[in-house]
Structures are given as C-alpha cells and as structure tokens.
Motif scaffolding. Sequence first.
Motif, PDB file in Angstrom:
ATOM      1  N   GLU A 139       0.873  -1.172   0.000  1.00  0.00           N
ATOM      2  CA  GLU A 139       0.000   0.000   0.000  1.00  0.00           C
ATOM      3  C   GLU A 139       0.904   1.213   0.000  1.00  0.00           C
ATOM      4  OE1 GLU A 139      -3.425   0.893  -0.280  1.00  0.00           O
ATOM      5  OE2 GLU A 139      -2.261   2.743  -0.415  1.00  0.00           O
ATOM      6  N   PHE A 140       0.848   1.993  -1.084  1.00  0.00           N
ATOM      7  CA  PHE A 140       1.811   3.097  -1.145  1.00  0.00           C
ATOM      8  C   PHE A 140       1.339   4.379  -0.489  1.00  0.00           C
ATOM      9  CE2 PHE A 140       0.939   4.683  -5.822  1.00  0.00           C
ATOM     10  CZ  PHE A 140      -0.375   4.985  -5.465  1.00  0.00           C
ATOM     11  N   ASP A 141       0.074   4.450  -0.095  1.00  0.00           N
ATOM     12  CA  ASP A 141      -0.406   5.697   0.519  1.00  0.00           C
ATOM     13  C   ASP A 141      -0.120   5.689   2.019  1.00  0.00           C
ATOM     14  OD1 ASP A 141      -1.806   7.935   1.440  1.00  0.00           O
ATOM     15  OD2 ASP A 141      -3.243   7.776  -0.205  1.00  0.00           O
ATOM     16  N   HIS A 142       0.580   6.743   2.446  1.00  0.00           N
ATOM     17  CA  HIS A 142       0.957   6.862   3.849  1.00  0.00           C
ATOM     18  C   HIS A 142      -0.278   6.843   4.751  1.00  0.00           C
ATOM     19  CE1 HIS A 142       3.171   8.116   7.328  1.00  0.00           C
ATOM     20  NE2 HIS A 142       2.292   9.087   7.517  1.00  0.00           N
ATOM     21  N   ALA A 143      -1.373   7.439   4.249  1.00  0.00           N
ATOM     22  CA  ALA A 143      -2.575   7.624   5.084  1.00  0.00           C
ATOM     23  C   ALA A 143      -3.149   6.309   5.634  1.00  0.00           C
ATOM     24  CB  ALA A 143      -3.639   8.343   4.267  1.00  0.00           C
ATOM     25  N   PHE A 144      -2.877   5.183   4.963  1.00  0.00           N
ATOM     26  CA  PHE A 144      -3.524   3.930   5.404  1.00  0.00           C
ATOM     27  C   PHE A 144      -2.587   3.004   6.187  1.00  0.00           C
ATOM     28  CE2 PHE A 144      -5.490   4.751   1.091  1.00  0.00           C
ATOM     29  CZ  PHE A 144      -6.461   5.593   1.618  1.00  0.00           C
ATOM     30  N   GLN A 145      -1.348   3.448   6.394  1.00  0.00           N
ATOM     31  CA  GLN A 145      -0.362   2.535   6.993  1.00  0.00           C
ATOM     32  C   GLN A 145      -0.774   2.084   8.399  1.00  0.00           C
ATOM     33  OE1 GLN A 145       2.285   1.359   5.081  1.00  0.00           O
ATOM     34  NE2 GLN A 145       1.260   2.509   3.480  1.00  0.00           N
ATOM     35  N   LYS A 190       3.042 -14.101  10.053  1.00  0.00           N
ATOM     36  CA  LYS A 190       4.139 -13.160   9.757  1.00  0.00           C
ATOM     37  C   LYS A 190       3.665 -12.236   8.641  1.00  0.00           C
ATOM     38  CE  LYS A 190       7.561 -16.650  10.268  1.00  0.00           C
ATOM     39  NZ  LYS A 190       7.699 -17.612   9.218  1.00  0.00           N
ATOM     40  N   HIS A 191       3.243 -11.041   9.015  1.00  0.00           N
ATOM     41  CA  HIS A 191       2.711 -10.131   8.005  1.00  0.00           C
ATOM     42  C   HIS A 191       3.707  -9.015   7.710  1.00  0.00           C
ATOM     43  CE1 HIS A 191      -0.730 -12.461   8.877  1.00  0.00           C
ATOM     44  NE2 HIS A 191      -0.989 -11.872  10.038  1.00  0.00           N
ATOM     45  N   VAL A 192       3.798  -8.673   6.431  1.00  0.00           N
ATOM     46  CA  VAL A 192       4.743  -7.630   6.020  1.00  0.00           C
ATOM     47  C   VAL A 192       3.962  -6.538   5.294  1.00  0.00           C
ATOM     48  CG1 VAL A 192       6.808  -7.166   4.628  1.00  0.00           C
ATOM     49  CG2 VAL A 192       6.454  -9.439   5.621  1.00  0.00           C
ATOM     50  N   ILE A 193       4.204  -5.301   5.685  1.00  0.00           N
ATOM     51  CA  ILE A 193       3.563  -4.195   4.954  1.00  0.00           C
ATOM     52  C   ILE A 193       4.643  -3.458   4.174  1.00  0.00           C
ATOM     53  CG2 ILE A 193       2.317  -2.010   5.201  1.00  0.00           C
ATOM     54  CD1 ILE A 193       1.089  -3.138   7.773  1.00  0.00           C
ATOM     55  N   LEU A 194       4.433  -3.284   2.891  1.00  0.00           N
ATOM     56  CA  LEU A 194       5.415  -2.589   2.063  1.00  0.00           C
ATOM     57  C   LEU A 194       4.788  -1.308   1.517  1.00  0.00           C
ATOM     58  CD1 LEU A 194       6.714  -5.770   0.206  1.00  0.00           C
ATOM     59  CD2 LEU A 194       7.897  -4.518   2.014  1.00  0.00           C
ATOM     60  N   GLN A 195       5.343  -0.192   1.953  1.00  0.00           N
ATOM     61  CA  GLN A 195       4.800   1.091   1.472  1.00  0.00           C
ATOM     62  C   GLN A 195       5.524   1.452   0.168  1.00  0.00           C
ATOM     63  OE1 GLN A 195       4.979   4.378   4.222  1.00  0.00           O
ATOM     64  NE2 GLN A 195       4.062   5.762   2.719  1.00  0.00           N
ATOM     65  N   ARG A 196       5.193   0.705  -0.883  1.00  0.00           N
ATOM     66  CA  ARG A 196       5.894   0.880  -2.158  1.00  0.00           C
ATOM     67  C   ARG A 196       4.911   0.789  -3.311  1.00  0.00           C
ATOM     68  NH1 ARG A 196      10.185  -3.611  -0.708  1.00  0.00           N
ATOM     69  NH2 ARG A 196      10.908  -2.697   1.239  1.00  0.00           N
ATOM     70  N   ASP A 197       5.406   1.166  -4.470  1.00  0.00           N
ATOM     71  CA  ASP A 197       4.590   1.036  -5.673  1.00  0.00           C
ATOM     72  C   ASP A 197       4.595  -0.448  -6.073  1.00  0.00           C
ATOM     73  OD1 ASP A 197       3.934   0.730  -8.464  1.00  0.00           O
ATOM     74  OD2 ASP A 197       4.062   2.910  -8.622  1.00  0.00           O
TER      75      ASP A 197
END
Length: 494
Positions: free
Chosen positions: A83-89, A102-109
């Motif tokens: 999810e690249f939008d900061h607002a939802f992190q 084991k969950h990974v969140i990637l703030q990338r395109d």
Amino acid sequence: MDSTTADIESRRRAATQSLDANHRSQFGQYFTPAPVAQFMASLIKRPRGGKHLSILDPGAGIGSLSAALLSRLKGRGDVTAYEFDHAFQSGLKETLSAHPGKHVILQRDFIEEAVLDVATGKAEGGRFDAVILNPPYKKINTDSKHRLLLRKLGLETSNLYTCFLACSIALCKPGAQVVAIIPRSWMNGLYFLPFRHWLLRHAAVTHIHLFDSRDRAFKDDGVLQENVIVRLVVGGSQDSVEVSSSRDQTFADLKRQAVPFSAVVTPGDEQMFVHVPSPGTASTEGLPGRPLREIGLDVCTGPVVDFRLRDYLRPEPCDGSVPLLYSTHFNGHFEWPRPSRKPNAIMVNENTRGWLMPAGCYVVLRRFTSKEETRRVVAYLLNDNALPGSLVGFENHLNVIHQDRHGLDPKVARGIAAYLNSQAVDDYFRTFSGHTQVNATDLRRLRYPTIAELRKLGDQLEEEGRRGTPDSGRSRNAKGAAERAIRSVSPRNL
Ligand SMILES: C[S@@+](CC[C@H](N)C(=O)[O-])C[C@H]1O[C@@H](n2cnc3c(N)ncnc32)[C@H](O)[C@@H]1O
C-alpha cells in the motif's frame, strides 16, 4: 458481524471519509465492504495438512481483504501487503496485527516492485500461494510509467487494474489461487484483447461472480462501475467454470452453476470475449448456429450521418424525397412518418444517393437502448411494403441487417426478428455485454440458425399471424409464437 469485522468496517468508513475526492479517484481508493471481502475470501480453498498460505494483497488499503482471508484461514496465512499511501499505513497495521502470522507491509509502488522482482529473478518459481485483490482502476496513457513497465511482462494494457492483476499472477507459484474484484470491461472490446490473451495463457478461470445491479458492490462509495469477482488458478488447466450471481453485496439470493468453458469463451473466437452466462438460464449452453456472415447476411450501422447531410433532410415526405428512419421510428412499434423533432425524409440527389439503401425488407435494431428497457436486444421487422419509394435512409443510431446491402427474403427477415427477440438471445447477449449498446460487431458475432431454419420460423409465424393477431414481431402473441417456433427449429438449445 464479529467485533474484528466491525472494527475494520469503522476503520474503512473513517478512511473513506478522510479522503479528498480528487485524490481518491486519482489513486482508485475504493474499499471493499466486509460482506464482499468475506465472499471473496470464501472462494479461496483452505490448504490441507496445516499448511500456511503465503498471501499477497496488492493495494491493500486498510487490509479488509487480508483480514477476511486470515479469518477464514484461522491464522494459517502470512500476508505481504502493498500500500503506497501513507494515510492507510497505521490502519493496515492495526488490521493485520489482529491476526496471527508473519505479516509484512510494504509502502511501495506494487507494479514497480513486481516488475523488478520478475526482471531480477527474485520471483523465480513464484512467491505466493494466494492473492486477494481489489486493485485501483484508472486508464493509463501509452507512455505512462506503469504501461512501460508492463511491457516488460509482455503485456500491452490500458488500465491500472489489469496491470495489478497481471503483476500479481507473475509473482505467484504454479497452482496459486487468485481472487479479484475488478470492472467488467476486460471481458470484451478490442482494448483488452491483449490482456485476455495474456490472462488465459497464464491462468485458468474457475469462478466468475456477477452483481445483477451495477452499483451494488461498492454501494457506500457510489461507484457505478459494473464489477465482477473472478477466481483464477495460476498455470491451471482450464476446466468448467462456476458462474454465480447475486443482486447485491448481501449475497442473499446467490445463484450458482457450473458451465463448460466453451460457454464462457466461444471456441475459435479470435476476440476471446469472456461471457458470463446467468445461472439457471439457457445462456449457459451458448447459442446454436453460425455467425451472421457465415449464413450469408450482414449488419451495418445506418449509413446516414444526419449532420453531414443536414441540407437534404426534410421534416415531412415531399417530392423528390424518400423515407429517412431514426430510432424514434422504432419505439415500441414501427411508425413512419412520425411527428417528432427528427426529420422523416431525405432528398435523393448525387450527395445523398450513396448513403441510401434500396427499399426492401430489413431487420432493424436500435444501437442504444435505455437503461430502463427490460430487454437489450429489440429487433423490428421492416416490411418491404411499409414505406413508399425505391430507396430508404437509415440514420446512424440504427443497426440494419441486410443481404449485400439489399433487403432480405421477407420470411427469413421475420425469422431473424423473432429469433433476436427471443429470451434466449437476450439472456445470451447479457452474458458478454454489461452496457446498453447493441453493436453491429456483437450482432455479427452472435450465432444464428441456418437460413432454412429462419425461413421455416418466419413461415410458421406468418401462419400464426394469419390465424390470430397480425404481428409486427413485437406483440406478446407474436413473441409467444416466436418462442414456440424457435424451440421447434432449434429444440436442443432454446
Ligand atoms: C481500490 S483500493 C482497494 C483497497 C483494499 N484492497 C480494499 O479492497 O479495500 C486500491 C488501493 O491501492 C492503492 N494503490 C494504488 N496504486 C498503488 C500502487 N501503484 N502501489 C501500491 N498501492 C497502490 C490505493 O492507495 C488504494 O488504497
């Protein structure tokens, strides 16, 4: 609704309200309501023997889809969420942390990263067992960054949602399950042909769900897009397809049926249109017969483009004119001349002659039906004695079925009109067309009984007409007679 789902739903509403409308439409930020997310998750089969699924959620928003799938898997899943939008992190983190794994969140395109992973061999052999996605949808220009990236995967595509789906598939292990909610537009039309080719080469379609009402999947967001839910198996061999439908996102009236793949993509169809037969209708078996040109007939849009011939149009028939027909002359029944703002006649001269057709018997369909009309396909029989003069003008909003640009054998024409007005054709037409247009190409591709069968059908209808109500092909009696006659010429399929 359990408390975790209730939390996600309130997070989803809060995230939606916080968004600026322009930003939201630019990045396609429409979130999936819990019942739709749960239905989508239910399409992913649980792994056997305590195995964990490695799950991809590209364009995760606040994680509604991952949450639904993790609940279904009872903790046996590890999510990678892009999810690249900061607002939802923080919302996304909160959602995922409510589930073990084991969950990974990637703030990338996501697209950039996926193409890079494929290009550098990082995705070799596949990384994911399951993908659940509601991608952003937006048209992309020929020279946009995402479009150029997708060319590296061998795909020419014009919308962000097809980029997301293709990238997801490219990151999957063979046999991985992919469930996506996407617009219906990829299923037909020329623009999406390369995508259909690509998709059907890389995955098998195992389930298609359609919402009967086009605004229902994202009701809260006022999204008017017609959406479908598809389940795919990466690298799978294509077997029968489960089709299901429901009126809306409550799934209260869910209907489902398995259909052969040949009812979804017609064998030999170069355009690879993807049909969604309605469960419980004749359309699940496809239509009999051959395309229009193969039975020696054709269809064109009305050749008269009125603003180009404005000087020669006349409100009423007069000396030197011939009838000019618009959609308005085919409104429930055929009526000409008809008092309206549209002209009824066109002068015959060297500027117009090339756009006129010889008088005769034709089957005419409006190209645009209104949303309120219950039927998509409405065919009118234009008898050869219905109009004066030796030529006739058909305006461009009409489709005209003809033979070598001339009229048809009246019995064959009557048979075609009845065939096109049958419930079976209307049901079938809806399987591949989500909009209210009836294109000449669609009519050309449709399958028709043989000329002999059509003539027989026309003959039977004339006979019925002589015995009962005179028919224009549109009265209730005529339709009942048509359905009976159609069954008698094509008993297996209609
Ligand atoms: C249609 S929303 C769906 C959100 C979530 N999956 C759901 O179903 O509720 C698509 C999401 O993708 C995100 N997005 C759009 N383009 C992206 C990109 N190139 N990379 C990563 N995320 C993206 C948007 O910010 C948005 O949150």
